[in-house]
Design an enzyme around this catalytic site. Structure first.
Site, mmCIF file in Angstrom:
data_model
loop_
_atom_site.group_PDB
_atom_site.id
_atom_site.type_symbol
_atom_site.label_atom_id
_atom_site.label_comp_id
_atom_site.label_asym_id
_atom_site.label_seq_id
_atom_site.Cartn_x
_atom_site.Cartn_y
_atom_site.Cartn_z
ATOM 1 N N GLY A 108 0.824 -1.219 0.000
ATOM 2 C CA GLY A 108 0.000 0.000 0.000
ATOM 3 C C GLY A 108 0.848 1.254 0.000
ATOM 4 O O GLY A 108 0.372 2.341 -0.350
ATOM 5 N N CYS A 138 -0.028 -7.738 -3.199
ATOM 6 C CA CYS A 138 -0.445 -9.111 -3.513
ATOM 7 C C CYS A 138 -0.461 -9.369 -5.020
ATOM 8 O O CYS A 138 0.039 -10.386 -5.495
ATOM 9 C CB CYS A 138 -1.826 -9.374 -2.914
ATOM 10 S SG CYS A 138 -3.002 -8.037 -3.185
ATOM 11 N N HIS A 217 -7.756 -12.865 -6.406
ATOM 12 C CA HIS A 217 -7.640 -12.172 -7.693
ATOM 13 C C HIS A 217 -7.442 -13.252 -8.764
ATOM 14 O O HIS A 217 -6.884 -14.318 -8.474
ATOM 15 C CB HIS A 217 -6.402 -11.282 -7.750
ATOM 16 C CG HIS A 217 -6.274 -10.277 -6.648
ATOM 17 N ND1 HIS A 217 -7.200 -9.289 -6.416
ATOM 18 C CD2 HIS A 217 -5.284 -10.080 -5.729
ATOM 19 C CE1 HIS A 217 -6.785 -8.529 -5.409
ATOM 20 N NE2 HIS A 217 -5.627 -8.990 -4.972
ATOM 21 N N GLN A 297 -4.987 -12.929 -2.116
ATOM 22 C CA GLN A 297 -4.496 -11.597 -1.726
ATOM 23 C C GLN A 297 -4.139 -11.506 -0.253
ATOM 24 O O GLN A 297 -3.279 -10.732 0.138
ATOM 25 C CB GLN A 297 -5.550 -10.537 -2.085
ATOM 26 C CG GLN A 297 -6.771 -10.449 -1.171
ATOM 27 C CD GLN A 297 -7.826 -11.522 -1.422
ATOM 28 O OE1 GLN A 297 -7.709 -12.300 -2.366
ATOM 29 N NE2 GLN A 297 -8.852 -11.564 -0.592
#
Ligand code: NAD
Length: 334
Positions: A108, A138, A217, A297
């Site tokens: 992040g 991720c 994902h 993730q």
């Protein structure tokens, strides 16, 4: 023993703390929580020392016994893993600097927080002895896991990937979409350039879509290789990497639901899938390769954090030895 602290005990922090607690060359000194919620109570139940990055009185009122404040935790560790929400990690950097300790951030945060973005397969060596590093996100970890072996073995001319991203994590209720497919406002999406923070110069283009799912994902990847490869050669190559799990339609695995069912069946903590699942039903024709992969993730970055700690604290200079040790401790390799 490397003395490690974890600041932020959410989706990533709680998993990294658990993984650290499984290493025989690391000691989890404690975790820091902002709020005395159920996760703080469960951390104590697991035997972890809880420190407060919020108001200690709130912890006291909630009956969560504290071992101290975040500042006190920072005074007891060699390295801190920051797993606070996106953007907060940056604010914490001054605290780590002041404490004179090493620090790892998550995806992040931007590359500039440490100027060293990490993936164990691709650039373990560059983290040896480093003070600061960032384990990439991720999605980026998922792309690097399967692209690095291809780059090493065949060379890559270019990559095009479509990323179908999960809308939220299973424990989140405030994110979405819940009944739509949402296009990423950036073309290309930031994931390709994030791959370049670890493999500079790789020609990669990514676009992203958010989907109403919480499990994983899913990436559709097209790679133009420098040398031609057959499907069997690619499957044999991926089979050599424990952090890649080959799955097959022939075994009834046709979606992320079955991949996560396999993970739960393996009986790991939190039902995690540390490996990137790659479908054997890929297409390799000349230099062109197309494949699907699924990324859990919540957990694929966990072993990466463990290896980053080992590299940065100079306890293992051989990347393969660290990866083997981490994989064994977490039972990685389906
Ligand atoms: P999260 O929201 O689940 O957990 C964050 C933790 O930090 C919580 O325990 C929260 O209480 C604590 N916290 C500390 N300081 C805070 C503050 N000032 N304000 C609010 N909360 C504070 O977050 P996460 O999903 O674990 O993400 C952590 C980092 O890992 C982010 O950089 C994220 O981008 C990255 N990441 C997340 C995922 C994922 O799928 N969730 C995957 C890979 C990387």
């Amino acid at each position: 023993m490397i003395r490690v602290g974890v600041n932020g005990y959410g989706v990533i922090g709680k998993r990294v703390a658990y993984a650290i607690s499984k290493q025989d060359d690391m000691q989890l000194v404690g975790i820091a929580k902002r709020n005395p919620d159920y996760k703080a109570k469960l951390a104590i139940k697991k035997g972890f020392n809880v420190y407060s990055s919020g108001d200690p009185k709130e912890f006291e009122n909630s009956g969560v016994g504290l071992s101290g404040t975040l500042q006190e935790l920072l005074g007891k560790v060699d390295i801190i893993v920051d797993a606070t929400p996106e953007g907060i990690g940056k604010e914490n950097k001054a605290l780590y600097e002041k404490a004179g300790i090493k620090a790892i951030w998550q995806g992040g945060e931007g590359h500039s927080i440490s100027n060293l973005s990490f993936n164990a397969y691709a650039n373990y060596d560059s983290a040896i002895g480093a003070r600061y590093a960032r384990v990439v996100s991720c999605n980026t970890t998922g792309l690097l896991r399967t692209l690095f072996p291809l780059q090493k073995e065949f060379g890559i001319s270019s990559v095009n990937a479509v990323l179908v991203r999960r809308g939220a994590d299973p424990s989140e209720t405030k994110k979405g979409p819940i009944n739509a497919l949402e296009v990423d406002k950036h073309i290309p999406s930031h994931h390709g350039s994030d791959v370049n923070t670890v493999i500079p110069g790789l020609s990669i283009n990514t676009v992203a879509i958010k989907a109403p799912t919480t499990l994983m994902h899913l990436h559709a990847v097209t790679v133009e290789l420098k040398k031609s490869a057959t499907k069997d050669e690619i499957i044999e190559l991926y089979g050599r990497y424990r952090r890649i799990a080959l799955v097959s339609l022939k075994d009834g695995v046709n979606s992320t639901a079955q991949v996560m069912d396999i993970a739960r069946e393996l009986g790991r903590g939190d039902g995690d899938m540390y490996e990137i699942a790659v479908w054997k039903e890929m297409k390799a024709e000349g230099n062109k390769l197309q494949y699907f992969q699924a990324v859990h993730q919540e957990s694929d970055v966990v072993p990466e954090n463990v290896d980053a700690i080992r590299a940065m604290c100079n306890v293992e200079k051989d990347s393969q030895k660290s990866i083997d040790k981490t994989d064994k401790s977490l039972d990685i390799g389906v």
